[in-house]
Design an enzyme around this catalytic site. Sequence first.
Site, PDB file in Angstrom:
ATOM      1  N   ASN A  65       3.512  -3.710   9.983  1.00 44.11           N
ATOM      2  CA  ASN A  65       2.213  -3.430  10.601  1.00 44.11           C
ATOM      3  C   ASN A  65       2.309  -2.105  11.336  1.00 44.11           C
ATOM      4  OD1 ASN A  65      -0.195  -3.618  12.430  1.00 44.11           O
ATOM      5  ND2 ASN A  65      -0.295  -5.668  11.527  1.00 44.11           N
ATOM      6  N   THR A  79      -1.849  -7.674   8.969  1.00 40.51           N
ATOM      7  CA  THR A  79      -2.787  -8.635   9.564  1.00 40.51           C
ATOM      8  C   THR A  79      -2.534  -8.720  11.070  1.00 40.51           C
ATOM      9  OG1 THR A  79      -3.551 -10.934   9.651  1.00 40.51           O
ATOM     10  CG2 THR A  79      -1.290 -10.595   8.873  1.00 40.51           C
ATOM     11  N   SER A  80      -3.627  -8.827  11.828  1.00 39.74           N
ATOM     12  CA  SER A  80      -3.488  -8.946  13.279  1.00 39.74           C
ATOM     13  C   SER A  80      -3.036 -10.353  13.658  1.00 39.74           C
ATOM     14  CB  SER A  80      -4.820  -8.613  13.963  1.00 39.74           C
ATOM     15  OG  SER A  80      -5.818  -9.511  13.530  1.00 39.74           O
ATOM     16  N   ASN A 126      -7.754 -11.035   2.307  1.00 46.52           N
ATOM     17  CA  ASN A 126      -8.689 -10.006   1.859  1.00 46.52           C
ATOM     18  C   ASN A 126      -9.588 -10.524   0.743  1.00 46.52           C
ATOM     19  OD1 ASN A 126      -7.325  -8.469   3.663  1.00 46.52           O
ATOM     20  ND2 ASN A 126      -6.126  -7.341   2.155  1.00 46.52           N
ATOM     21  N   CYS A 146     -27.948 -24.780  -6.383  1.00 46.56           N
ATOM     22  CA  CYS A 146     -27.421 -25.466  -7.586  1.00 46.56           C
ATOM     23  C   CYS A 146     -25.977 -25.084  -7.881  1.00 46.56           C
ATOM     24  CB  CYS A 146     -28.295 -25.171  -8.796  1.00 46.56           C
ATOM     25  SG  CYS A 146     -28.157 -23.477  -9.382  1.00 46.56           S
ATOM     26  N   HIS A 153      -9.913 -16.367   1.913  1.00 43.35           N
ATOM     27  CA  HIS A 153     -11.262 -16.116   2.416  1.00 43.35           C
ATOM     28  C   HIS A 153     -12.257 -15.791   1.306  1.00 43.35           C
ATOM     29  CE1 HIS A 153      -9.460 -15.131   6.653  1.00 43.35           C
ATOM     30  NE2 HIS A 153      -9.452 -16.412   6.371  1.00 43.35           N
TER      31      HIS A 153
HETATM   32  P1  OAD Z   1      -7.643  -7.236  11.266  1.00 45.54           P
HETATM   33  O1  OAD Z   1      -8.647  -6.143  11.192  1.00 45.54           O
HETATM   34  O2  OAD Z   1      -7.785  -8.255  12.328  1.00 45.54           O
HETATM   35  O3  OAD Z   1      -6.197  -6.603  11.422  1.00 45.54           O
HETATM   36  C1  OAD Z   1      -5.750  -5.565  10.600  1.00 45.54           C
HETATM   37  C2  OAD Z   1      -4.286  -5.310  10.937  1.00 45.54           C
HETATM   38  O4  OAD Z   1      -3.798  -4.341  10.039  1.00 45.54           O
HETATM   39  C3  OAD Z   1      -4.052  -4.783  12.365  1.00 45.54           C
HETATM   40  O5  OAD Z   1      -2.983  -5.522  12.944  1.00 45.54           O
HETATM   41  C4  OAD Z   1      -3.655  -3.325  12.137  1.00 45.54           C
HETATM   42  O6  OAD Z   1      -2.716  -2.873  13.099  1.00 45.54           O
HETATM   43  C5  OAD Z   1      -3.035  -3.377  10.768  1.00 45.54           C
HETATM   44  N1  OAD Z   1      -3.104  -2.143   9.979  1.00 45.54           N
HETATM   45  C6  OAD Z   1      -4.148  -1.294   9.835  1.00 45.54           C
HETATM   46  N2  OAD Z   1      -3.863  -0.345   8.938  1.00 45.54           N
HETATM   47  C7  OAD Z   1      -2.606  -0.585   8.499  1.00 45.54           C
HETATM   48  C8  OAD Z   1      -1.746   0.025   7.543  1.00 45.54           C
HETATM   49  N3  OAD Z   1      -2.120   1.085   6.831  1.00 45.54           N
HETATM   50  N4  OAD Z   1      -0.536  -0.522   7.330  1.00 45.54           N
HETATM   51  C9  OAD Z   1      -0.123  -1.625   8.027  1.00 45.54           C
HETATM   52  N5  OAD Z   1      -0.894  -2.244   8.929  1.00 45.54           N
HETATM   53  C10 OAD Z   1      -2.120  -1.740   9.165  1.00 45.54           C
HETATM   54  O7  OAD Z   1      -7.603  -7.889   9.805  1.00 45.54           O
HETATM   55  P2  OAD Z   1      -7.097  -9.341   9.361  1.00 45.54           P
HETATM   56  O8  OAD Z   1      -5.912  -9.734  10.146  1.00 45.54           O
HETATM   57  O9  OAD Z   1      -6.997  -9.305   7.904  1.00 45.54           O
HETATM   58  O10 OAD Z   1     -12.127 -12.988   8.059  1.00 45.54           O
HETATM   59  O11 OAD Z   1      -8.344 -10.212   9.792  1.00 45.54           O
HETATM   60  C11 OAD Z   1      -8.357 -11.570   9.508  1.00 45.54           C
HETATM   61  C12 OAD Z   1      -9.753 -12.022   9.221  1.00 45.54           C
HETATM   62  O12 OAD Z   1     -10.631 -11.654  10.288  1.00 45.54           O
HETATM   63  C13 OAD Z   1     -10.407 -11.364   8.008  1.00 45.54           C
HETATM   64  O13 OAD Z   1     -10.000 -11.921   6.790  1.00 45.54           O
HETATM   65  C14 OAD Z   1     -11.855 -11.598   8.275  1.00 45.54           C
HETATM   66  C15 OAD Z   1     -11.904 -11.225   9.739  1.00 45.54           C
HETATM   67  O14 OAD Z   1     -12.929 -11.804  10.461  1.00 45.54           O
HETATM   68  C16 OAD Z   1     -13.237 -13.382   7.450  1.00 45.54           C
HETATM   69  O15 OAD Z   1     -14.088 -12.601   7.075  1.00 45.54           O
HETATM   70  C17 OAD Z   1     -13.338 -14.856   7.267  1.00 45.54           C
END
Ligand code: OAD
Length: 255
Positions: free
Chosen positions: A219, A194-195, A103, A131, A120
């Site tokens: 999750n 995280t997914s 995040n 610069c 990230h």
């Molecule tokens: P994702 O949006 O891919 O996944 C979010 C995850 O959180 C999913 O598996 C949901 O099921 C879960 N989720 C949602 N709400 C929740 C809650 N209240 N409690 C528990 N789980 C919950 O997000 P990331 O895995 O973080 O990269 O995505 C990885 C990267 O993809 C990000 O950092 C970003 C994106 O492109 C960059 O910007 C470089």
Amino acid sequence: MILLNDNRAIQILKKARRFVVLTGAGVSAESGIPTFRGEEGLWEKLSPEELASFEAFYNNTGIVSEWYQHRRDIIHNTEPNPGHFALTELQKLAPNFDLITQNVDGLHQRAGSRDVIELHGNIMENYCINCNLQYSQEEFDEIYRHNPNHIPHCYCGGLIRPNVVWFGEALPEKSIEKAYQASMQSDVFLSIGTSAQVSPASNLPRIAKQNNSYLIEINKTSTAISDIVDIHLEGLSGEILPMFVNDYRLLLNDK
Ligand code: OAD
């Protein structure tokens, strides 16, 4: 024990010396920050290539800068949730603890977590692509406000960009190196909200598992790593994490 009624888990948690936590957008969802994937996810409505790449920024600086400023406004108006605070508490209780996050919102730090490994970047930081001069959020806001086209320029004339990792860019070397080391040495690895679809971050739980760490996932749905975890706790991190940390505290007192 609300969650940890598994005898093996109890023994492992009691003995564990090193905890490593990997968080993703789901941890901040209950604070009101949209995730990337899933029904309400940012990438369902907007194309990452058009907004989150250097090419997009260079070709459409005004639009991309406006989008990042909009996300900052959302973050400014949010607060850490009980999940963030529970992790701060876990850092105090665990013998060794590393918090790795994908995040960019800085909510872990606002909740009091220390030494957060940001894979990230951080959306509140900006720097000049020419610069390299760093801009605090206040300095950036000042430049942005006085610029009707929303194309922020440095004193040297270069464009100012957010300190986030875009598609096609490498992760900050020191952060990913630290994250790999910590994951390899972990006794317990928690993958939360995280997914687990974006590498190299998504490799970390797999590396931990290969090195005999005990893998716990929190999750609201199953993910790309659910089939390799030792425990999958399904639900909201803001609800499960406080219970998990409470259970862990009881286990420690029970020694
Ligand atoms: P994702 O949006 O891919 O996944 C979010 C995850 O959180 C999913 O598996 C949901 O099921 C879960 N989720 C949602 N709400 C929740 C809650 N209240 N409690 C528990 N789980 C919950 O997000 P990331 O895995 O973080 O990269 O995505 C990885 C990267 O993809 C990000 O950092 C970003 C994106 O492109 C960059 O910007 C470089």
